[in-house]
Design a protein around this motif. Structure first.
Motif, PDB file in Angstrom:
ATOM      1  N   ASP A  38       0.845  -1.182   0.000  1.00 15.50           N
ATOM      2  CA  ASP A  38       0.000   0.000   0.000  1.00 15.50           C
ATOM      3  C   ASP A  38       0.892   1.247   0.000  1.00 15.50           C
ATOM      4  N   ARG A  40       0.322   4.100   0.869  1.00 15.91           N
ATOM      5  CA  ARG A  40       0.136   4.900   2.076  1.00 15.91           C
ATOM      6  C   ARG A  40       1.134   4.486   3.152  1.00 15.91           C
ATOM      7  N   LEU A  41       1.432   3.204   3.244  1.00 14.71           N
ATOM      8  CA  LEU A  41       2.419   2.747   4.220  1.00 14.71           C
ATOM      9  C   LEU A  41       3.797   3.310   3.880  1.00 14.71           C
ATOM     10  N   THR A  42       4.135   3.340   2.601  1.00  9.65           N
ATOM     11  CA  THR A  42       5.399   3.936   2.175  1.00  9.65           C
ATOM     12  C   THR A  42       5.480   5.398   2.604  1.00  9.65           C
ATOM     13  N   LEU A  44       3.930   6.810   5.074  1.00  8.63           N
ATOM     14  CA  LEU A  44       4.017   6.913   6.537  1.00  8.63           C
ATOM     15  C   LEU A  44       5.422   6.588   7.038  1.00  8.63           C
ATOM     16  N   VAL A  45       6.099   5.648   6.378  1.00  7.63           N
ATOM     17  CA  VAL A  45       7.490   5.357   6.750  1.00  7.63           C
ATOM     18  C   VAL A  45       8.360   6.582   6.486  1.00  7.63           C
ATOM     19  N   LEU A 231       0.662  -7.002   6.178  1.00  7.82           N
ATOM     20  CA  LEU A 231       0.814  -5.809   5.348  1.00  7.82           C
ATOM     21  C   LEU A 231       1.474  -6.107   4.001  1.00  7.82           C
ATOM     22  N   ALA A 269       5.296   4.201  11.704  1.00 10.01           N
ATOM     23  CA  ALA A 269       4.512   4.106  10.479  1.00 10.01           C
ATOM     24  C   ALA A 269       3.395   3.075  10.611  1.00 10.01           C
ATOM     25  N   ILE A 270       3.702   1.923  11.182  1.00 12.97           N
ATOM     26  CA  ILE A 270       2.683   0.883  11.328  1.00 12.97           C
ATOM     27  C   ILE A 270       1.598   1.333  12.306  1.00 12.97           C
ATOM     28  N   TYR A 273      -0.563   3.654  10.444  1.00 14.48           N
ATOM     29  CA  TYR A 273      -1.348   2.922   9.444  1.00 14.48           C
ATOM     30  C   TYR A 273      -2.526   2.206  10.106  1.00 14.48           C
ATOM     31  N   CYS A 280      -7.481  -3.537   9.278  1.00 12.39           N
ATOM     32  CA  CYS A 280      -6.448  -4.090   8.407  1.00 12.39           C
ATOM     33  C   CYS A 280      -6.267  -5.587   8.681  1.00 12.39           C
TER      34      CYS A 280
END
Length: 386
Positions: A38, A40-42, A44-45, A231, A269-270, A273, A280
Motif C-alpha cells: 500500500d 500509504r504505508l510507504t 508513513l514510513v 501488510l 509508520a505501522i 497505518y 487491516c
C-alpha cells in the motif's frame, strides 16, 4: 572446532531462491509477495523518518504501536490485553520465536514440534540446550495424532511449538485440536508457543482458532504474529508477541539482549497505518482465496492435484501422477524443465516421509500465477502421467 549447529545447512528457501535466479526461473517457492505494498504505508514510513524517529525505540516496543495492537486484538478477538505487560514488538516472527524458546527452554528440556515443522523451530531449541521431539502430522490432510503427543511427553517436556494456519502444510487447527492441547498442557504443566502469523488467511468461511481465545490455553501461551504477512511486506521484519505478564517478563529478558529494539520509524509508520486502517487484515482471506482458486482452476485437468489449502498464502501441489514421491528430485525437475521454483516439504521433517507434495506460494500477481500455471501445464503435457 565445530559450532553448535554444525550439521545445519542453508535453508531450503535460500537454496531454491538462489537456484531460481541462476536458472531465470519463476519463483513460486519462497513466501514473499511480488506486488507493491500500500503506497500509504510507504508515505508513513517516509514521514516517520522525516519527523526524526530514527534513534532507538523502547526495548518492549513503541507505546503507540502496542496500544494499536491491543485495539486490534480487541476488535478481532474480543480480548482485553494490557499493552504494557502483555505485548512485545519483535524483529519479525522469527526473533519472537527464538527469544521465546531461549526464555522458556533450558539444558535438558524437551520441546515438541509437529512435522513438517518450520525450519527455525528446532535450531532455537537446540541453541537453548534443549531437545526437539518431532512428531509427524498424519495423512490425509496433515492432522494431529493426540495420542502420539501424549505418549511422547516426559518429565522433561516444557514446551509445545504449535503453528496454525500451518506453514508448509496449509492446514488449519480445529477447536477440538486446541481442546486436546489444553488438556495435555494443563495436566503436564506445559507452555505453548503458538506461531499464528497467518491468522487472517483462513479460507472457505472457516475461523482462525487462536490460543489467545481458548480458556485453557491463553494463560500458558506465548502467541506470535507478523506485520510482514498482514501488510504484504515481508521485509519490514516487524512482529509481536502476546503473552501473560509472567511469560512476557521472561521473553523480554532475552529480547533485550537479542535485538534490543526494533526499527523506530517502521513502528511509528505501522501505528499510524493501523490508526487509519483499524480493520487491516480482514480482507486477506478473500484476497488470497481468489488467488488460490485462480491457480487451482488454471491447473485443473493437468494431472496435478491441488488439495484446497485451508489457510496461509501457500498451496500444495500433488505430483503423484508424474513421479515417485521424491519431492526434492521433483522440485529440481520443475526448476530445470518447467523453470518454476517450488519448495519441497521433506526439509521440514526430522525423518522425511515420502510424500508427493511441493509447496507453491500464491502471494503473487495474477499474471505471475497465470505464467506459473502455464509452465506447469506445459511440463505436465510433456512429461505425461506415470
Amino acid at each position: 572446532m565445530g559450532g553448535k549447529l554444525e550439521d545445519v545447512g542453508t535453508t531450503i528457501f535460500t537454496v531454491m531462491s538462489r537456484r531460481a535466479r541462476e536458472l531465470d526461473a519463476l519463483n513460486l517457492g519462497q513466501g514473499f509477495p511480488d506486488y507493491d505494498i500500500d503506497p500509504r504505508l510507504t508515505q508513513l514510513v517516509a514521514a516517520a523518518m522525516a519527523a526524526g524517529h530514527n534513534q532507538y525505540a523502547p526495548m518492549e516496543g513503541l507505546p503507540a504501536l502496542r496500544e494499536r495492537i491491543a485495539a486490534k486484538l480487541q476488535a478481532f478477538y474480543g480480548l482485553t490485553i494490557d499493552p504494557e505487560t502483555g505485548i512485545t514488538v519483535t524483529l519479525g516472527a522469527t526473533e519472537a520465536i527464538y527469544s521465546a524458546v531461549q526464555a522458556l527452554v533450558g539444558p535438558g528440556d524437551e520441546a515438541i514440534a509437529f512435522d513438517p515443522a518450520y525450519d527455525s523451530y528446532e535450531p532455537a531449541v537446540r541453541l537453548a540446550g534443549g531437545r526437539c521431539i518431532r512428531l509427524p502430522l498424519t495423512q490425509p490432510g496433515f492432522r494431529y495424532d493426540w495420542q502420539r503427543v501424549h505418549d511422547s511427553l516426559s518429565p522433561r517436556t516444557r514446551l509445545v511449538l504449535f503453528n496454525s494456519p500451518h506453514n508448509p502444510a496449509c492446514s488449519v487447527a480445529s477447536r477440538g485440536d486446541l481442546d486436546e492441547l489444553a488438556r495435555l498442557s494443563e495436566r503436564h504443566g506445559l507452555t505453548v508457543l503458538s506461531d499464528e502469523v497467518y491468522e487472517h488467511v483462513v479460507f472457505d468461511g472457516a475461523r482462525h482458532e487462536s490460543m489467545l481465545t481458548h480458556p485453557g490455553l491463553a494463560a500458558r501461551s506465548v502467541v506470535v504474529f507478523s506485520f510482514g504477512k498482514t501488510l504484504h511486506a515481508t521485509g519490514l521484519r516487524v512482529g509481536y508477541c502476546v503473552a501473560p505478564a509472567a511469560l512476557t517478563r521472561e521473553l523480554r529478558k532475552v529480547h533485550q539482549f537479542n535485538t534490543f529494539s526494533i526499527s523506530h520509524p517502521l513502528q511509528h509508520a505501522i501505528a499510524a497505518y493501523l490508526a487509519e486502517e483499524p480493520r487491516c487484515g480482514e480482507e486477506l482471506a478473500a484476497f488470497f482465496q481468489r488467488k488460490r482458486d485462480r491457480l487451482r482452476s488454471a491447473l485443473e485437468g493437468s494431472g496435478f492435484v491441488l488439495p484446497p489449502a485451508q489457510g496461509t498464502y501457500f498451496q500444495l501441489l500433488d505430483f503423484a501422477a508424474f513421479a515417485p514421491p521424491d519431492d526434492r528430485a521433483f522440485a529440481e525437475r520443475l526448476l530445470t524443465e518447467a523453470r518454476v521454483a517450488t519448495i519441497p516439504l521433506s526439509p521440514f521433517y526430522a525423518e522425511p516421509e515420502r510424500l508427493p507434495f511441493v509447496r507453491l506460494c500464491i502471494a503473487k500477481r495474477d499474471d505471475t500465477l497465470d505464467e506459473g500455471a502455464s509452465r506447469l501445464r506445459a511440463f505436465a503435457a510433456k512429461a505425461g502421467r506415470s
